[in-house]
Each structure stands twice: as structure tokens, then as C-alpha cells.
Design a protein around this motif. Sequence first.
Motif, PDB file in Angstrom:
ATOM      1  N   LEU A 115     -47.117  49.517 -64.545  1.00 19.33           N
ATOM      2  CA  LEU A 115     -47.892  48.112 -64.757  1.00 19.33           C
ATOM      3  C   LEU A 115     -48.030  47.749 -66.185  1.00 19.33           C
ATOM      4  CD1 LEU A 115     -50.498  48.831 -61.626  1.00 19.33           C
ATOM      5  CD2 LEU A 115     -48.237  47.526 -61.760  1.00 19.33           C
ATOM      6  N   GLU A 116     -48.388  48.816 -66.853  1.00 21.40           N
ATOM      7  CA  GLU A 116     -48.582  48.524 -68.211  1.00 21.40           C
ATOM      8  C   GLU A 116     -47.403  48.026 -69.042  1.00 21.40           C
ATOM      9  OE1 GLU A 116     -49.720  50.433 -72.618  1.00 21.40           O
ATOM     10  OE2 GLU A 116     -50.363  51.622 -70.647  1.00 21.40           O
ATOM     11  N   ASP A 119     -51.916  43.781 -64.137  1.00 22.39           N
ATOM     12  CA  ASP A 119     -53.071  44.381 -63.927  1.00 22.39           C
ATOM     13  C   ASP A 119     -53.194  45.226 -62.829  1.00 22.39           C
ATOM     14  OD1 ASP A 119     -54.015  43.291 -66.268  1.00 22.39           O
ATOM     15  OD2 ASP A 119     -54.872  41.451 -65.269  1.00 22.39           O
ATOM     16  N   TYR A 120     -53.900  46.188 -62.817  1.00 19.91           N
ATOM     17  CA  TYR A 120     -54.013  46.899 -61.553  1.00 19.91           C
ATOM     18  C   TYR A 120     -54.758  46.392 -60.551  1.00 19.91           C
ATOM     19  CZ  TYR A 120     -54.694  51.398 -58.740  1.00 19.91           C
ATOM     20  OH  TYR A 120     -54.730  52.512 -58.001  1.00 19.91           O
ATOM     21  N   PRO A 121     -54.053  46.221 -59.322  1.00 20.00           N
ATOM     22  CA  PRO A 121     -54.805  45.654 -58.139  1.00 20.00           C
ATOM     23  C   PRO A 121     -56.186  46.163 -57.861  1.00 20.00           C
ATOM     24  CG  PRO A 121     -53.323  47.086 -57.309  1.00 20.00           C
ATOM     25  CD  PRO A 121     -53.128  47.332 -58.807  1.00 20.00           C
ATOM     26  N   GLU A 122     -57.013  44.962 -57.766  1.00 27.10           N
ATOM     27  CA  GLU A 122     -58.521  45.188 -57.021  1.00 27.10           C
ATOM     28  C   GLU A 122     -58.466  44.833 -55.804  1.00 27.10           C
ATOM     29  OE1 GLU A 122     -61.186  44.136 -59.975  1.00 27.10           O
ATOM     30  OE2 GLU A 122     -60.063  44.876 -61.586  1.00 27.10           O
ATOM     31  N   PRO A 126     -56.961  49.955 -52.925  1.00 29.92           N
ATOM     32  CA  PRO A 126     -56.104  50.894 -53.971  1.00 29.92           C
ATOM     33  C   PRO A 126     -56.817  52.079 -54.343  1.00 29.92           C
ATOM     34  CG  PRO A 126     -56.791  48.721 -55.060  1.00 29.92           C
ATOM     35  CD  PRO A 126     -57.319  48.571 -53.402  1.00 29.92           C
ATOM     36  N   LEU A 139     -57.819  53.999 -60.524  1.00 30.44           N
ATOM     37  CA  LEU A 139     -56.777  54.288 -61.451  1.00 30.44           C
ATOM     38  C   LEU A 139     -57.198  55.730 -61.955  1.00 30.44           C
ATOM     39  CD1 LEU A 139     -54.229  53.281 -62.722  1.00 30.44           C
ATOM     40  CD2 LEU A 139     -55.659  52.007 -64.572  1.00 30.44           C
ATOM     41  N   SER A 160     -51.378  56.737 -69.555  1.00 31.44           N
ATOM     42  CA  SER A 160     -50.212  55.962 -69.801  1.00 31.44           C
ATOM     43  C   SER A 160     -49.244  56.635 -70.665  1.00 31.44           C
ATOM     44  CB  SER A 160     -50.611  54.957 -70.413  1.00 31.44           C
ATOM     45  OG  SER A 160     -49.162  54.061 -70.469  1.00 31.44           O
TER      46      SER A 160
END
Length: 110
Positions: A3-4, A9-12, A21, A24, A28
Motif C-alpha cells: 500500500l505504501e 491508505d490502509y482501509p478503514e 480490516p 495494521l 514497512s
Amino acid sequence: TILELAGVDYPEGDFENGRKPLPLDGISFVPALRGDESATGHEELFFSVPAGEAVRIGKWKLVNPRRDRPWELYDLEADGTETKNLAGEFPDRVEQMAEAFRKWKKEVGD
């Protein structure tokens, strides 16, 4: 890491099926992929695939390659190709690492 690299962005929130989800977790790998020599790795790495499971903590790797067999333990510094199973010599380490794996597996909901 993926994702980075993708700039996403990480899903919320909730997914369409009502699942959320997982939080996290981890660090990284992007610095290492970019050649940053000061990049650090994970203290612990856990793997679970349909056929087997593994956990790596420091120089030790605990593997259950077929889930229906006993855990195998390897010292990756001395035996990077995983040819000498040390589980019989270090039963306490096997149990400690297996317990860490069970805890991780419960957290991620295998």
C-alpha cells in the motif's frame, strides 16, 4: 509495504460483507527495498498458508510444513538451508515459538 509503494491508505471501516480490516501490524519493507542500509527487519515473522505454518524469531525458524506433522526448528544462522531439525534438542524453544504462533493466529483469525 504494498500500500505504501502504491500510495494508498490502509482501509478503514467495514467492507461490503460486514467484515472489518485487521489492524495494521508490522513494519514497512519500503526502506529495505529502496536500499536504505539502516532499515531494520521484523523481530517476529508469522506465516500461515493452506499447507503449512511457520514463525521466525531472530535466528530461529519454527516450521510445520504440512500441519499434520510435528513442528521443526532450524537455526538459520548455522543452517540457512534448513537441513538440521533441532526440535528435539530445544523443546522449550519449540513450545515458546509455537505459543507465539498460536497467539498470532488467534489475533488474525485464521
